[in-house]
Motif scaffolding. Structure first.
Motif, PDB file in Angstrom:
ATOM      1  N   GLY A 123       0.911  -1.269  -0.037  1.00  0.00           N
ATOM      2  CA  GLY A 123      -0.193   0.087  -0.041  1.00  0.00           C
ATOM      3  C   GLY A 123       0.811   1.081  -0.063  1.00  0.00           C
ATOM      4  N   THR A 124       2.125   1.270  -0.305  1.00  0.00           N
ATOM      5  CA  THR A 124       2.959   2.125  -0.260  1.00  0.00           C
ATOM      6  C   THR A 124       2.709   3.495  -0.941  1.00  0.00           C
ATOM      7  OG1 THR A 124       5.360   2.918   0.035  1.00  0.00           O
ATOM      8  CG2 THR A 124       4.784   1.592  -1.859  1.00  0.00           C
ATOM      9  N   VAL A 125       2.586   4.499  -0.758  1.00  0.00           N
ATOM     10  CA  VAL A 125       2.383   5.830  -1.222  1.00  0.00           C
ATOM     11  C   VAL A 125       3.467   6.668  -1.806  1.00  0.00           C
ATOM     12  CG1 VAL A 125       0.094   5.900  -0.205  1.00  0.00           C
ATOM     13  CG2 VAL A 125       1.927   7.315   0.918  1.00  0.00           C
ATOM     14  N   GLN A 126       4.658   6.311  -1.258  1.00  0.00           N
ATOM     15  CA  GLN A 126       5.846   7.143  -1.519  1.00  0.00           C
ATOM     16  C   GLN A 126       7.044   6.254  -1.663  1.00  0.00           C
ATOM     17  OE1 GLN A 126       6.372   9.666   1.770  1.00  0.00           O
ATOM     18  NE2 GLN A 126       5.226   8.057   3.232  1.00  0.00           N
ATOM     19  N   PRO A 127       8.154   6.748  -2.084  1.00  0.00           N
ATOM     20  CA  PRO A 127       9.535   5.938  -2.160  1.00  0.00           C
ATOM     21  C   PRO A 127       9.561   5.177  -0.874  1.00  0.00           C
ATOM     22  CG  PRO A 127       9.725   8.131  -3.200  1.00  0.00           C
ATOM     23  CD  PRO A 127       8.545   8.102  -2.572  1.00  0.00           C
ATOM     24  N   GLU A 128       9.794   3.658  -0.740  1.00  0.00           N
ATOM     25  CA  GLU A 128       9.427   2.986  -0.052  1.00  0.00           C
ATOM     26  C   GLU A 128      10.778   2.753   1.173  1.00  0.00           C
ATOM     27  OE1 GLU A 128       8.660  -0.873  -1.670  1.00  0.00           O
ATOM     28  OE2 GLU A 128       7.448  -1.486   0.086  1.00  0.00           O
ATOM     29  N   GLN A 129      10.602   2.666   2.349  1.00  0.00           N
ATOM     30  CA  GLN A 129      11.275   2.169   3.093  1.00  0.00           C
ATOM     31  C   GLN A 129      11.044   0.685   3.523  1.00  0.00           C
ATOM     32  OE1 GLN A 129      12.511   4.546   6.835  1.00  0.00           O
ATOM     33  NE2 GLN A 129      11.097   6.083   6.136  1.00  0.00           N
ATOM     34  N   GLN A 130      12.353  -0.138   3.301  1.00  0.00           N
ATOM     35  CA  GLN A 130      12.248  -1.547   3.580  1.00  0.00           C
ATOM     36  C   GLN A 130      11.817  -1.816   5.171  1.00  0.00           C
ATOM     37  OE1 GLN A 130      16.052  -3.304   3.052  1.00  0.00           O
ATOM     38  NE2 GLN A 130      16.618  -3.140   5.250  1.00  0.00           N
ATOM     39  N   VAL A 131      11.023  -3.071   5.158  1.00  0.00           N
ATOM     40  CA  VAL A 131      10.530  -3.399   6.310  1.00  0.00           C
ATOM     41  C   VAL A 131      10.877  -4.824   6.837  1.00  0.00           C
ATOM     42  CG1 VAL A 131       8.397  -4.020   7.694  1.00  0.00           C
ATOM     43  CG2 VAL A 131       8.309  -2.182   6.215  1.00  0.00           C
ATOM     44  N   THR A 132      11.536  -5.000   7.864  1.00  0.00           N
ATOM     45  CA  THR A 132      12.317  -6.148   8.253  1.00  0.00           C
ATOM     46  C   THR A 132      11.746  -6.322   9.748  1.00  0.00           C
ATOM     47  OG1 THR A 132      14.323  -5.585   7.316  1.00  0.00           O
ATOM     48  CG2 THR A 132      14.522  -7.306   8.786  1.00  0.00           C
ATOM     49  N   GLY A 133      11.405  -7.855   9.819  1.00  0.00           N
ATOM     50  CA  GLY A 133      10.956  -8.480  11.049  1.00  0.00           C
ATOM     51  C   GLY A 133      11.506  -9.725  11.418  1.00  0.00           C
ATOM     52  N   ILE A 134      11.195 -10.017  12.888  1.00  0.00           N
ATOM     53  CA  ILE A 134      11.736 -11.061  13.450  1.00  0.00           C
ATOM     54  C   ILE A 134      10.393 -11.766  14.095  1.00  0.00           C
ATOM     55  CG2 ILE A 134      12.990 -12.375  15.333  1.00  0.00           C
ATOM     56  CD1 ILE A 134      15.165 -10.216  14.894  1.00  0.00           C
ATOM     57  N   ILE A 135      10.288 -13.240  13.845  1.00  0.00           N
ATOM     58  CA  ILE A 135       9.200 -14.068  14.458  1.00  0.00           C
ATOM     59  C   ILE A 135       9.431 -15.077  15.049  1.00  0.00           C
ATOM     60  CG2 ILE A 135       6.797 -15.044  13.769  1.00  0.00           C
ATOM     61  CD1 ILE A 135       6.803 -13.511  11.117  1.00  0.00           C
ATOM     62  N   VAL A 136       8.803 -15.221  16.161  1.00  0.00           N
ATOM     63  CA  VAL A 136       9.241 -16.638  16.954  1.00  0.00           C
ATOM     64  C   VAL A 136       7.644 -17.468  17.028  1.00  0.00           C
ATOM     65  CG1 VAL A 136       9.634 -17.520  19.343  1.00  0.00           C
ATOM     66  CG2 VAL A 136      10.920 -15.415  18.556  1.00  0.00           C
ATOM     67  N   LEU A 137       7.791 -18.559  16.240  1.00  0.00           N
ATOM     68  CA  LEU A 137       6.839 -19.516  16.378  1.00  0.00           C
ATOM     69  C   LEU A 137       6.990 -20.669  17.043  1.00  0.00           C
ATOM     70  CD1 LEU A 137       7.021 -19.603  12.218  1.00  0.00           C
ATOM     71  CD2 LEU A 137       5.354 -18.293  13.601  1.00  0.00           C
ATOM     72  N   GLU A 138       6.037 -20.800  18.004  1.00  0.00           N
ATOM     73  CA  GLU A 138       6.047 -21.796  18.747  1.00  0.00           C
ATOM     74  C   GLU A 138       5.133 -23.049  18.224  1.00  0.00           C
ATOM     75  OE1 GLU A 138       6.763 -20.000  23.334  1.00  0.00           O
ATOM     76  OE2 GLU A 138       4.596 -20.581  22.764  1.00  0.00           O
ATOM     77  N   THR A 139       5.575 -24.027  18.438  1.00  0.00           N
ATOM     78  CA  THR A 139       4.790 -25.303  17.478  1.00  0.00           C
ATOM     79  C   THR A 139       4.257 -26.356  18.298  1.00  0.00           C
ATOM     80  OG1 THR A 139       6.642 -26.693  16.938  1.00  0.00           O
ATOM     81  CG2 THR A 139       6.217 -24.824  15.532  1.00  0.00           C
TER      82      THR A 139
END
Ligand SMILES: *[C@@H]1O[C@H](CO)[C@@H](O)[C@H](O)[C@H]1NC(C)=O
Ligand SMILES: *[C@@H]1O[C@H](CO)[C@@H](O)[C@H](O)[C@H]1NC(C)=O
Length: 192
Positions: A123-139
């Motif tokens: 949905g970016t409306v302008q020159p984009e900044q990258q988005v980085t994330g970390i996820i912990v998944l318990e299984t």
């Protein structure tokens, strides 16, 4: 030597003891990470039913912040679970557009997968900044065709960049603030 042998026998016995004692392999962990990525990039109800537990719970203040549009009095209090069941996730995630989900790293122990990911905001409306994330998944181990189901998620990402990309967050950008942030003097823009 004797102790080591007994320890090994003990570990082998534990591994054979029952579902609760199975341990994720590297390929199991990769599969779990891919499954979660698919729920973000290629969502379907059938996929969610296949890879998540019934009492699936997802904690993400980053998502809560987006739901609240950055407002302190929004509908989703920070610290509260974002989704509290499989049905809740399906209703929320099922209504989202596809979000690009590139897996950068995967780590795991016997029942938990940790991954690092990158996205770009559809949905970016302008020159984009990258988005980085970390996820912990318990299984949970359930065996069968899809042996490891995702039960609990802890997920945080750069929602500042996400809100910037959407044009919701409009930073004050000038040479002074850039210089101060680089020196790491303060996290608080109002101290610059
Ligand atoms: C989503 O599906 C596309 C097309 O099959 C695939 O290339 C992509 O890797 C999938 N995304 C994820 C996160 O698995
Ligand atoms: C730079 O940012 C600071 C902090 O927001 C502001 O007080 C200042 O007026 C800005 N300077 C310029 C030249 O825009």
């Amino acid at each position: 030597m004797r102790t080591t042998l007994l320890t090994l026998l003990g570990l082998a016995a534990t591994a054979l003891a029952g579902p609760g004692s199975y341990c994720l392999t590297d390929s199991d962990a990769q599969r779990v990470a891919n499954n979660f990525g698919q729920t973000i990039e290629n969502y379907s109800d059938a996929l969610a039913d296949r890879v998540l537990t019934q009492d699936f719970t997802d904690y993400s203040d980053s998502v809560n912040e987006l739901i609240n549009n950055g407002c302190p009095n929004g509908p989703q209090p920070l610290g509260s679970a974002t989704f509290t069941s499989l049905a809740d996730f399906k209703a929320g995630q099922g209504a989202q557009p596809s979000i690009p989900f590139q897996i950068l790293n995967v780590w795991h122990n016997c029942d938990t997968v940790t991954l690092r990911w990158r996205s770009s905001n559809p949905g970016t409306v302008q020159p984009e900044q990258q988005v980085t994330g970390i996820i912990v998944l318990e299984t949970c181990f359930v065996g069968g065709q899809e042996p490891w189901l995702i039960d609990t998620v802890y997920s945080e990402f750069n929602s500042g960049a996400w809100l910037y990309d959407l044009g919701v967050f409009q930073p004050t950008c000038n040479a002074t603030s850039a210089k101060f942030f680089k020196r790491g003097i303060s996290w608080r823009p109002n101290m610059l």
